[in-house]
Enzyme design. Structure first.
Site, mmCIF file in Angstrom:
data_model
loop_
_atom_site.group_PDB
_atom_site.id
_atom_site.type_symbol
_atom_site.label_atom_id
_atom_site.label_comp_id
_atom_site.label_asym_id
_atom_site.label_seq_id
_atom_site.Cartn_x
_atom_site.Cartn_y
_atom_site.Cartn_z
ATOM 1 N N LYS A 13 0.871 -1.189 0.000
ATOM 2 C CA LYS A 13 0.000 0.000 0.000
ATOM 3 C C LYS A 13 0.897 1.226 0.000
ATOM 4 O O LYS A 13 1.726 1.386 0.907
ATOM 5 C CB LYS A 13 -0.876 0.022 1.252
ATOM 6 C CG LYS A 13 -2.030 -0.937 1.169
ATOM 7 C CD LYS A 13 -3.000 -0.730 2.316
ATOM 8 C CE LYS A 13 -4.217 -1.627 2.136
ATOM 9 N NZ LYS A 13 -3.942 -3.003 1.753
ATOM 10 N N THR A 30 -11.544 -12.064 -6.391
ATOM 11 C CA THR A 30 -12.929 -12.101 -5.905
ATOM 12 C C THR A 30 -13.215 -13.475 -5.298
ATOM 13 O O THR A 30 -12.609 -14.473 -5.700
ATOM 14 C CB THR A 30 -13.938 -11.809 -7.031
ATOM 15 O OG1 THR A 30 -15.262 -11.824 -6.482
ATOM 16 C CG2 THR A 30 -13.864 -12.815 -8.176
ATOM 17 N N ALA A 78 -12.938 -1.859 -1.660
ATOM 18 C CA ALA A 78 -13.245 -2.101 -0.246
ATOM 19 C C ALA A 78 -13.453 -0.838 0.576
ATOM 20 O O ALA A 78 -13.610 -0.931 1.780
ATOM 21 C CB ALA A 78 -12.114 -2.929 0.361
ATOM 22 N N ASP A 80 -1.254 -2.245 -4.076
ATOM 23 C CA ASP A 80 -2.669 -2.240 -3.693
ATOM 24 C C ASP A 80 -3.292 -0.904 -4.087
ATOM 25 O O ASP A 80 -2.590 0.093 -4.227
ATOM 26 C CB ASP A 80 -2.813 -2.383 -2.172
ATOM 27 C CG ASP A 80 -2.620 -3.817 -1.692
ATOM 28 O OD1 ASP A 80 -2.612 -4.734 -2.512
ATOM 29 O OD2 ASP A 80 -2.488 -3.992 -0.464
ATOM 30 N N ARG A 100 -12.372 -3.648 7.141
ATOM 31 C CA ARG A 100 -12.865 -3.831 5.763
ATOM 32 C C ARG A 100 -13.404 -5.251 5.567
ATOM 33 O O ARG A 100 -14.387 -5.455 4.872
ATOM 34 C CB ARG A 100 -11.751 -3.500 4.758
ATOM 35 C CG ARG A 100 -11.451 -2.004 4.693
ATOM 36 C CD ARG A 100 -10.606 -1.638 3.492
ATOM 37 N NE ARG A 100 -9.258 -2.177 3.580
ATOM 38 C CZ ARG A 100 -8.259 -1.615 4.264
ATOM 39 N NH1 ARG A 100 -8.451 -0.502 4.927
ATOM 40 N NH2 ARG A 100 -7.067 -2.170 4.270
ATOM 41 N N GLN A 120 -10.404 -1.171 -9.188
ATOM 42 C CA GLN A 120 -11.607 -1.496 -8.394
ATOM 43 C C GLN A 120 -12.861 -1.279 -9.239
ATOM 44 O O GLN A 120 -13.122 -0.162 -9.688
ATOM 45 C CB GLN A 120 -11.650 -0.572 -7.172
ATOM 46 C CG GLN A 120 -10.441 -0.707 -6.259
ATOM 47 C CD GLN A 120 -10.097 0.594 -5.551
ATOM 48 O OE1 GLN A 120 -10.095 1.661 -6.162
ATOM 49 N NE2 GLN A 120 -9.767 0.521 -4.278
ATOM 50 N N ARG A 149 -4.663 -6.609 -11.114
ATOM 51 C CA ARG A 149 -5.601 -7.267 -10.190
ATOM 52 C C ARG A 149 -6.916 -6.497 -10.234
ATOM 53 O O ARG A 149 -6.942 -5.287 -10.023
ATOM 54 C CB ARG A 149 -5.061 -7.241 -8.768
ATOM 55 C CG ARG A 149 -6.058 -7.773 -7.750
ATOM 56 C CD ARG A 149 -5.656 -7.457 -6.310
ATOM 57 N NE ARG A 149 -4.371 -7.993 -5.959
ATOM 58 C CZ ARG A 149 -3.636 -7.540 -4.940
ATOM 59 N NH1 ARG A 149 -4.060 -6.555 -4.189
ATOM 60 N NH2 ARG A 149 -2.464 -8.076 -4.670
#
Ligand code: FDA
Length: 306
Positions: A100, A226, A189, A134, A286, A163, A184
């Site tokens: 992150k 997922t 979230a 991330d 989360r 996302q 990814r």
């Protein structure tokens, strides 16, 4: 409503002190977090690898506003990469790391965060593996994609996260669906406003399917993060001429472990996202927000202890 309340609490310092300080939290955390130290992370990675799974390790921590803490995070990532390499877990990317950017100082100084991320990418390359950045809340998306572009000049295999709840993401998928690009795709979230994000589950799912189509049609390496059985089934119907080694599924440590092993048993590449470290509060909240059953699990544990 419950999801939004829990996500709001995930950024509230008073609630954090209360939850993180409760002894029972540790028991609940153990379901989703491999442990606090590097030894725990390496042990979890080895166990998963023995079961035919691949791994991405996340050293927990986010929203860091202290330069020393950001530097300590970089040091810890380099240490865990060396340890994984020493025990033969990194070759061919079997075990990589997720980072992150706010844990390495993105909110303090972007240039410093880029330098720190590059240090981790270098350690990963030396170990024979990769890094995935991330994605955090939408206020960081442009900065994160900018840092990704810069990192990819020297470390082209650096992975991105997109996302599907963000309205912009289908376009970002198009931009990133090129050869050599690892993306990814997750639902997302964080608590996001209507102006930037779809608000209903069905809109987010439909967006996920559109994004998967773009990624599968492109030349990059899709990483489908997922646990949703319907989306996993749709993914398998969309692969077209792709071979099993040209994409992967990803799931979180402690979530649907049997499904992780079932897919791996069918010859799919399944990567488990394994968080470790002491800074588990935001991550735990989360996970609670994603599933009401997790909240009752947490409350039952609290009640049993009191
Ligand atoms: P959904 O939430 O609809 O869940 C589908 C089913 O999966 C549920 O019905 C339940 O059975 C199971 N399930 C899902 N979550 C569960 C949980 N917490 N506990 C128990 N069961 C659960 N997000 C982000 O914003 N930035 C990021 O960088 C990442 N990175 C990331 C990596 C990986 C490997 C994964 C799997 C996920 C992320 N995420 C993420 C989180 C992601 O955005 C999303 O919040 C969760 O994956 C939950 O969404 P699902 O797609 O699983 O669907």
């Amino acid at each position: 409503m419950l999801r939004r309340t829990i996500l709001a609490a995930s950024r509230n310092h008073r609630v954090r002190d209360l939850v993180a300080g409760a002894p029972v939290s540790r028991g609940v955390v153990a379901r989703f977090v491999a442990g606090e130290g590097v030894d725990d992370a390496v042990r979890a990675a080895r166990e998963l690898e023995t079961d035919g799974l691949t791994v991405t390790l996340d050293r927990l921590g986010e929203d860091v506003l202290d330069r020393d803490q950001a530097a300590a995070t970089v040091h810890d990532y380099c240490e865990v990469l060396t340890r994984l390499s020493d025990v033969g877990l990194t070759q061919g990317g079997r075990c990589e790391v997720s980072v992150k950017l706010t844990a390495v100082g993105q909110a303090i100084d972007e240039a410093m965060a880029l330098d720190h991320a590059a240090t981790i990418c270098r350690a990963a390359r030396d170990a024979g593996t990769t890094v995935t950045l991330d994605m955090e809340d939408h206020t960081t998306t442009d900065s994160t994609l900018g840092i990704l572009r810069a990192l990819r000049q020297d470390f082209p295999s650096t992975g991105a996260v997109l996302q599907s709840y963000l309205r912009r993401t289908e376009g970002d998928c198009r931009d990133l669906a090129h050869a050599g690009s690892r993306v990814r795709l997750c639902k997302g979230a964080y608590k996001e406003p209507e102006t930037v994000a779809f608000q209903t589950a069905s809109e987010v799912d439909r967006s996920y399917v559109r994004c998967m189509k773009v990624l599968f049609a492109g030349e990059g390496y899709p990483m489908l993060a997922t646990h949703d059985p319907r989306l996993i089934a749709v993914a398998q119907s969309l692969t077209g001429p792709r071979t099993d080694d040209s994409y992967e599924f990803q799931m979180l440590y402690g979530v649907r472990p049997n499904e992780q092993r079932r897919l791996a048993g069918e010859g799919k590449t399944v990567r488990v996202y394994v968080p470790y470290g002491t800074e588990w509060y935001g991550y735990l909240m989360r996970r609670l927000a994603e599933r009401p059953a997790n909240v009752s699990f947490f409350l039952r544990a609290l009640a049993t202890r009191s």
